[in-house]
Design a protein around this motif. Structure first.
Motif, short mmCIF file in Angstrom:
data_model
loop_
_atom_site.label_atom_id
_atom_site.label_comp_id
_atom_site.label_asym_id
_atom_site.label_seq_id
_atom_site.Cartn_x
_atom_site.Cartn_y
_atom_site.Cartn_z
N ALA A 258 0.83 -1.21 0.00
CA ALA A 258 0.00 0.00 0.00
C ALA A 258 0.86 1.26 0.00
N GLU A 259 2.01 1.21 0.65
CA GLU A 259 2.84 2.41 0.75
C GLU A 259 3.50 2.80 -0.58
N VAL A 260 3.51 1.89 -1.58
CA VAL A 260 4.14 2.24 -2.86
C VAL A 260 3.11 2.31 -4.00
N GLN A 261 1.82 2.26 -3.66
CA GLN A 261 0.81 2.17 -4.73
C GLN A 261 0.78 3.41 -5.61
N HIS A 262 1.30 4.54 -5.13
CA HIS A 262 1.30 5.74 -5.95
C HIS A 262 2.66 5.99 -6.62
N ASP A 263 3.58 5.06 -6.46
CA ASP A 263 4.88 5.17 -7.12
C ASP A 263 4.80 4.40 -8.44
N SER A 264 4.82 5.13 -9.55
CA SER A 264 4.59 4.50 -10.86
C SER A 264 5.71 3.54 -11.23
N ARG A 265 6.83 3.57 -10.52
CA ARG A 265 7.93 2.65 -10.83
C ARG A 265 7.61 1.22 -10.39
N ALA A 266 6.67 1.07 -9.47
CA ALA A 266 6.29 -0.26 -8.99
C ALA A 266 5.02 -0.71 -9.71
N GLN A 267 5.16 -1.69 -10.62
CA GLN A 267 4.00 -2.25 -11.32
C GLN A 267 3.53 -3.46 -10.50
N LEU A 268 2.47 -3.27 -9.76
CA LEU A 268 2.05 -4.30 -8.81
C LEU A 268 1.13 -5.33 -9.47
N ARG A 269 1.40 -6.61 -9.27
CA ARG A 269 0.57 -7.70 -9.77
C ARG A 269 0.23 -8.63 -8.61
#
Ligand code: FAD
Length: 303
Positions: free
Chosen positions: A189-200
């Motif tokens: 949740a803490e990186v959900q607004h960092d576009s460098r992390a593509q979460l799957r």
């Protein structure tokens, strides 16, 4: 049975933030402690590339670890603490005292034991949501330098070092494909607004070497759909499990809550639970464990 350094009031296992805070609090109360650490003082502070949540304007973990090591040196010189470099294997207690058995065979006995051994990393072969050859042993994300990331990078797991790594490298533009189980939702949740992390979000992941080099990461998503990703760099960020000593009481998740331990045995830091794994909570719990012992009848100075 031998005791390598007299008859301490407290035996503390683990020289990370929790164990060191315990040793410092003990010294401030005039107690003598033995601090057992199998590695360097500082614990996981040594691997933190950027700090943003510890009071005192610390830039990174090693800086804080060095300062803590100087504190431990000071209380060693004042005679309040002795550091023993060894691996603890078991704790025990009876009505009179508490003991720690070391890998070397020595037994250190005091009035109470504080276990602050933290957590250790889980490998892909140990994670039930990953299928991979037992020989697959990618480097951990926290150790990766930006120059280590070649081509497309896949990160297995959404543990908290992801956020730390992204904060430590604000200038890195490369995207990370982060494949993680639902159980990691609260961590990513803490990186959900960092576009460098593509979460799957994945139900299951299978990793195989690609014929021409690199890896094929087959992802079964939570909704049942599947996708295959080719990647050149594979890193792990799967998480950790508590470093439990024989003799400690564990909960359903394998952690060692302080309230579940027997008389004269306390736990502190990351070892307590999965949810409160932070430096300042580790420090606070180490100090609190000492005060709890001090104000109980466990320590003879307080009796
Ligand atoms: C990559 C990474 C980044 C992080 N970033 C942050 C952050 O930005 N902010 C934050 O607040 N937290 C962060 N954390 C979490 C933080 O590091 C931990 O919460 C904290 O270090 C826990 O302290 P501890 O003393 O409980 O355990 P640890 O720091 O793990 O220390 C435990 C110590 O016990 C020793 N030990 C273990 N078993 C034995 C044994 N059997 N015998 C003797 N010694 C033993 C170990 O060698 C170690 O030194 C991060 C963690 C990692 C891995």
């Amino acid at each position: 049975m031998s005791t390598p350094c007299g008859d301490p009031d407290l035996v503390i296992v683990g020289g990370g933030p929790a164990g060191c805070a315990a040793a410092l609090m003990a010294a401030s109360l005039g107690l003598r402690s033995v601090l057992i650490e199998s590695n360097d003082i500082g614990g996981r502070l040594q691997v933190i590339g950027a700090l943003a949540n510890v009071p005192g304007d610390w830039a990174d973990g090693p800086s804080l670890a060095n300062a803590v090591a100087r504190d431990i040196q000071r209380i060693q010189e004042s005679g309040h603490c002795k550091v023993v470099k060894d691996r603890a294997v078991a704790v025990s207690a009876d009505g009179q005292s508490a003991s720690v058995t070391l890998n070397s065979g020595s037994v250190v006995t005091g009035d109470a034991v504080i276990a602050a051994t933290g957590v250790s990393s889980v490998t892909p072969a140990e994670a039930d949501w990953i299928s991979a050859a037992a020989s697959l042993d990618p480097a951990p994300l926290w150790r990766a330098r930006p120059t280590d990331l070649k081509g497309r990078t896949c990160v297995l797991g959404g543990d908290r070092p992801l956020g730390t790594w992204l904060r430590a490298h604000p200038d890195v533009q490369r995207q990370l494909l982060v494949v993680h189980p639902v159980g990691d939702d609260y961590k990513v949740a803490e990186v959900q607004h960092d576009s460098r992390a593509q979460l799957r979000r994945a139900r299951h992941v299978t990793v195989n070497p690609a014929p021409g080099g690199g890896y094929i990461v087959d992802v079964e998503a939570v909704n049942g759909s599947t996708a295959a990703y080719a990647c050149d760099t594979l890193l792990t960020n799967i998480g950790s499990r508590p470093a439990v000593l024989s003799g400690l009481t564990t909960d359903g998740g394998g952690y060692c809550p302080p309230e579940s331990q027997g008389p004269r045995i306390a736990t502190a830091g990351d070892l307590r639970s999965a949810r409160f794994q932070r430096i300042v909570t580790a420090q606070g719990s180490g100090a609190q464990a000492v005060l709890s012992c001090y104000y109980s009848t466990a320590l003879r100075v307080a009796a």
